[in-house]
Design a protein around this motif. Structure first.
Motif, PDB file in Angstrom:
ATOM      1  N   GLU A 195       0.859  -1.184   0.000  1.00 40.45           N
ATOM      2  CA  GLU A 195       0.000   0.000   0.000  1.00 40.45           C
ATOM      3  C   GLU A 195       0.897   1.236   0.000  1.00 40.45           C
ATOM      4  O   GLU A 195       1.855   1.317   0.763  1.00 40.45           O
ATOM      5  N   GLU A 196       0.577   2.174  -0.876  1.00 49.02           N
ATOM      6  CA  GLU A 196       1.353   3.407  -1.003  1.00 49.02           C
ATOM      7  C   GLU A 196       0.454   4.625  -0.837  1.00 49.02           C
ATOM      8  O   GLU A 196      -0.730   4.580  -1.163  1.00 49.02           O
ATOM      9  N   SER A 197       1.030   5.702  -0.357  1.00 48.27           N
ATOM     10  CA  SER A 197       0.291   6.962  -0.290  1.00 48.27           C
ATOM     11  C   SER A 197       1.265   8.127  -0.436  1.00 48.27           C
ATOM     12  O   SER A 197       2.407   8.057   0.019  1.00 48.27           O
ATOM     13  N   ILE A 198       0.793   9.180  -1.100  1.00 50.87           N
ATOM     14  CA  ILE A 198       1.533  10.442  -1.216  1.00 50.87           C
ATOM     15  C   ILE A 198       0.532  11.566  -1.017  1.00 50.87           C
ATOM     16  O   ILE A 198      -0.501  11.615  -1.685  1.00 50.87           O
ATOM     17  N   GLU A 199       0.829  12.451  -0.093  1.00 55.30           N
ATOM     18  CA  GLU A 199      -0.074  13.569   0.148  1.00 55.30           C
ATOM     19  C   GLU A 199       0.713  14.872   0.282  1.00 55.30           C
ATOM     20  O   GLU A 199       1.834  14.874   0.804  1.00 55.30           O
ATOM     21  N   PRO A 200       0.153  15.974  -0.199  1.00 58.80           N
ATOM     22  CA  PRO A 200       0.842  17.260  -0.061  1.00 58.80           C
ATOM     23  C   PRO A 200       0.704  17.800   1.362  1.00 58.80           C
ATOM     24  O   PRO A 200      -0.305  17.569   2.038  1.00 58.80           O
ATOM     25  N   LEU A 209       5.855  17.199   0.959  1.00 57.85           N
ATOM     26  CA  LEU A 209       5.010  16.006   0.909  1.00 57.85           C
ATOM     27  C   LEU A 209       5.266  15.050   2.062  1.00 57.85           C
ATOM     28  O   LEU A 209       6.262  15.140   2.775  1.00 57.85           O
ATOM     29  N   ARG A 210       4.322  14.149   2.210  1.00 59.09           N
ATOM     30  CA  ARG A 210       4.450  13.005   3.099  1.00 59.09           C
ATOM     31  C   ARG A 210       4.136  11.772   2.258  1.00 59.09           C
ATOM     32  O   ARG A 210       3.100  11.699   1.597  1.00 59.09           O
ATOM     33  N   GLN A 211       5.039  10.807   2.277  1.00 57.69           N
ATOM     34  CA  GLN A 211       4.933   9.636   1.410  1.00 57.69           C
ATOM     35  C   GLN A 211       5.196   8.380   2.239  1.00 57.69           C
ATOM     36  O   GLN A 211       6.067   8.382   3.122  1.00 57.69           O
ATOM     37  N   SER A 212       4.458   7.315   1.974  1.00 52.96           N
ATOM     38  CA  SER A 212       4.659   6.099   2.747  1.00 52.96           C
ATOM     39  C   SER A 212       4.413   4.866   1.890  1.00 52.96           C
ATOM     40  O   SER A 212       3.743   4.920   0.853  1.00 52.96           O
ATOM     41  N   ALA A 213       4.977   3.759   2.351  1.00 52.63           N
ATOM     42  CA  ALA A 213       4.756   2.463   1.707  1.00 52.63           C
ATOM     43  C   ALA A 213       4.762   1.396   2.788  1.00 52.63           C
ATOM     44  O   ALA A 213       5.627   1.401   3.670  1.00 52.63           O
ATOM     45  N   GLN A 214       3.780   0.498   2.727  1.00 51.37           N
ATOM     46  CA  GLN A 214       3.688  -0.603   3.670  1.00 51.37           C
ATOM     47  C   GLN A 214       3.675  -1.925   2.911  1.00 51.37           C
ATOM     48  O   GLN A 214       2.962  -2.066   1.911  1.00 51.37           O
ATOM     49  N   GLY A 215       4.478  -2.867   3.389  1.00 46.33           N
ATOM     50  CA  GLY A 215       4.534  -4.185   2.783  1.00 46.33           C
ATOM     51  C   GLY A 215       3.861  -5.209   3.663  1.00 46.33           C
ATOM     52  O   GLY A 215       4.094  -5.240   4.888  1.00 46.33           O
ATOM     53  N   TYR A 216       3.015  -6.055   3.055  1.00 45.43           N
ATOM     54  CA  TYR A 216       2.237  -7.044   3.796  1.00 45.43           C
ATOM     55  C   TYR A 216       2.656  -8.458   3.396  1.00 45.43           C
ATOM     56  O   TYR A 216       2.928  -8.733   2.228  1.00 45.43           O
TER      57      TYR A 216
END
Length: 342
Positions: free
Chosen positions: A219-224, A246-253
């Protein structure tokens, strides 16, 4: 082990200039350099890099001419995209020259660019050379460093890595890269064509491979990050309602459980910048680097400090998890500049 002292460089931007200085201080010999900027061509490499002396090397426009000088190793520092960097890297491989590149997508290309990775590996082995993608992030902070921290662990249940950067302290191109000063609409348009931090997924996949974890989905997200009030920065002024970064994240499951979480925040005026790693396991380990690791000089250091490991490596495409941890070989005591003056 191959022994090399003769280096050439592709790309003399801010990171490339730092690489020149650091490698010069480590007693490597620069014999060639190439750059697309007509203002740099024909000038002495030492002058372009900001050294106090000339190096007797003229900046070229042709990679072919640079490779004809038979460097032992080429350091490649141009773009983030592997597709764009691929032709230059492959030209070096075909010339029989080892390559260290700061191209972020080369740090662990087996998921998003598997076909290019396979071709690079095959040709590198055919030509008996080694190719490595490295940098501070990806290449160290969110992948190699947390993998190293798992060494004393009996078990790792979850990994969290956070990087928080006050972008006001960074150079203009970095601020541009994270969208500082854009409207929200402009920011979203930039992200839709590949903007934002490059390398988060490469780090996630490298960590997973290093721990033997199969990732089911990501799951990825990028927000200003929006300015609640006007912000007057060191290089740029941002109106209320415009983007600070920005704030950016990635989660691996894996098996339905979140195993790896990577978080990257970079915006103007961010308070309490730091790098933080939390390993939930046996034992649980937490590391915090107040202020965070400065990106540009650290990327230059990762490239130069990896030279010895690349020379000792088997032929093929390798990643930072495949090599020994790089070390800062050499003393600063008798050099022209210190590590954070480059």
């Amino acid at each position: 082990m191959k022994r090399a002292r003769r280096l050439s460089l592709i790309g003399i931007g801010p990171i490339g200039a730092s690489i020149i200085k650091l490698a010069h201080n480590r007693k490597y010999q620069w014999i060639g350099a190439v750059d697309i900027d007509p203002q740099k061509r024909g000038k002495d490499l030492g002058q372009v890099a900001g050294l106090k002396r000339k190096l007797g090397v003229q900046v070229e426009s042709s990679l072919e001419r640079v490779l004809q000088q038979k460097p032992d190793l080429v350091i490649h520092s141009t773009v983030s995209s592997l597709e764009k960097a691929y032709p230059q890297i492959m030209e070096c491989v075909h010339a029989g020259v080892d390559v260290i590149s700061t191209t972020e997508e080369l740090a662990y290309p087996y998921q998003r660019h598997n076909e290019l990775a396979k071709r690079l590996d095959q040709q590198a082995k055919k030509n008996n050379v080694t190719v490595l993608g490295t940098g501070v992030n990806p290449g160290f902070l969110m992948d190699l460093l947390p993998l190293t921290l798992t060494g004393p662990c009996w078990e790792v249940r979850h990994l969290l890595v956070e990087r928080r950067i006050d972008a006001d302290l960074r150079r203009g191109p970095f601020q541009h890269k994270i969208g500082a000063g854009l409207s929200v609409v402009e920011f979203n348009q930039t992200i839709s064509v590949g903007g934002g931090h490059v390398g988060l997924l490469e780090s996630l996949y490298m960590v997973a491979a290093g721990l033997g974890i199969t990732i089911d989905h990501i799951e990825e997200s990028i927000e200003p990050m929006i300015a609640a009030a006007p912000f007057n920065g060191r290089l740029i002024a941002v109106d209320k309602g415009k983007v600070l970064g920005l704030r950016q994240s990635a989660q691996g499951y894996s098996n339905g459980h979140e195993i790896i979480s990577l978080s990257f925040a970079a915006f103007l005026g961010l308070e309490n910048p730091a790098d933080r790693i939390v390993l939930d396991g046996e034992p649980t380990i937490e590391m915090v680097i107040p202020g965070g690791i400065p990106g540009d000089p650290a990327t230059a250091a990762m490239a130069v400090n990896s030279i010895a490991n690349v020379l000792a490596a088997s032929a093929g495409l390798v990643t930072m998890k495949d090599l020994p941890v790089p070390r800062a070989m050499g003393s600063w005591a008798d050099t022209e500049v210190g590590p954070y003056e480059i």
